[in-house]
Scaffold this motif. Sequence first.
Motif, PDB file in Angstrom:
ATOM      1  N   ARG A  25       0.818  -1.213   0.000  1.00 33.96           N
ATOM      2  CA  ARG A  25       0.000   0.000   0.000  1.00 33.96           C
ATOM      3  C   ARG A  25       0.852   1.263   0.000  1.00 33.96           C
ATOM      4  O   ARG A  25       0.466   2.281  -0.566  1.00 33.96           O
ATOM      5  N   GLU A 147      -6.641   3.202   7.632  1.00 33.40           N
ATOM      6  CA  GLU A 147      -5.551   2.221   7.538  1.00 33.40           C
ATOM      7  C   GLU A 147      -5.633   1.210   8.676  1.00 33.40           C
ATOM      8  O   GLU A 147      -5.401   0.013   8.471  1.00 33.40           O
ATOM      9  N   SER A 178      -6.158  -4.341   0.019  1.00 26.31           N
ATOM     10  CA  SER A 178      -4.904  -3.602   0.082  1.00 26.31           C
ATOM     11  C   SER A 178      -4.736  -2.692  -1.132  1.00 26.31           C
ATOM     12  O   SER A 178      -4.281  -1.556  -1.012  1.00 26.31           O
ATOM     13  N   THR A 179      -5.105  -3.191  -2.310  1.00 22.03           N
ATOM     14  CA  THR A 179      -4.997  -2.390  -3.536  1.00 22.03           C
ATOM     15  C   THR A 179      -5.886  -1.161  -3.463  1.00 22.03           C
ATOM     16  O   THR A 179      -5.504  -0.064  -3.878  1.00 22.03           O
ATOM     17  N   GLY A 181      -6.693   0.380  -0.708  1.00 28.20           N
ATOM     18  CA  GLY A 181      -6.010   1.288   0.213  1.00 28.20           C
ATOM     19  C   GLY A 181      -4.849   2.007  -0.449  1.00 28.20           C
ATOM     20  O   GLY A 181      -4.584   3.182  -0.167  1.00 28.20           O
ATOM     21  N   ARG A 182      -4.140   1.327  -1.341  1.00 24.73           N
ATOM     22  CA  ARG A 182      -3.026   1.961  -2.052  1.00 24.73           C
ATOM     23  C   ARG A 182      -3.533   3.097  -2.933  1.00 24.73           C
ATOM     24  O   ARG A 182      -2.915   4.160  -3.001  1.00 24.73           O
TER      25      ARG A 182
END
Length: 197
Positions: A25, A147, A178-179, A181-182
């Motif tokens: 991330r 997060e 996770s992607t 969040g990135r």
Amino acid sequence: MSLLELIAHADERALAAAGLACLDRCLPPLDGAAGPEPLRPLWASCQDGREWATRLTAARTATAATGNADAAGAPVRALLDAAPSDFTAVPLRQWADACSLVALEIHLRCDSPAGEPARYDAYGDEQLLKRCRAGEESGAGPLVAGELRRQIQILEILAETAGTPGSGAGLHRALVLSTEGRRVLRAVMSRRARGQD
């Protein structure tokens, strides 16, 4: 359970994926890089540790030659270098815990409004993140809170699917989360960079 409790009870698969997700991330886009994300091959090794050490070496090589060593990139690359080659619980737990903390610190630095300098209060930040990881979110900004929830959700997903026929699907769900969040973090970083021009 709190984030710290989830990390304490996680197995090798969950610890490897949780640590990797934190780095994935927060790793800035590689300068001039084309093709897949450099950490993506490691996700396939999280299931059972197969080729973990080999893919870890390849990920380090893929990120080492880049010129992108900003405030987010430097600690992420340091943790990638520090990742254990042994796919066992004890070293992975320590690594995943460190990855969790660095990811939260990076989100904390970006939690100030665009156009304003990133906030920094070493003692206050340390205490805030300590409380958050122990289960008390009061005082956390939206990026840190997001997060924190993301890290908890990933560990919960992986715990729920451990040792089941759906364990691969659990890893895929963690990767998707996770992607997402990135994308959020990169969008915030981009807005901050434009506001400081």
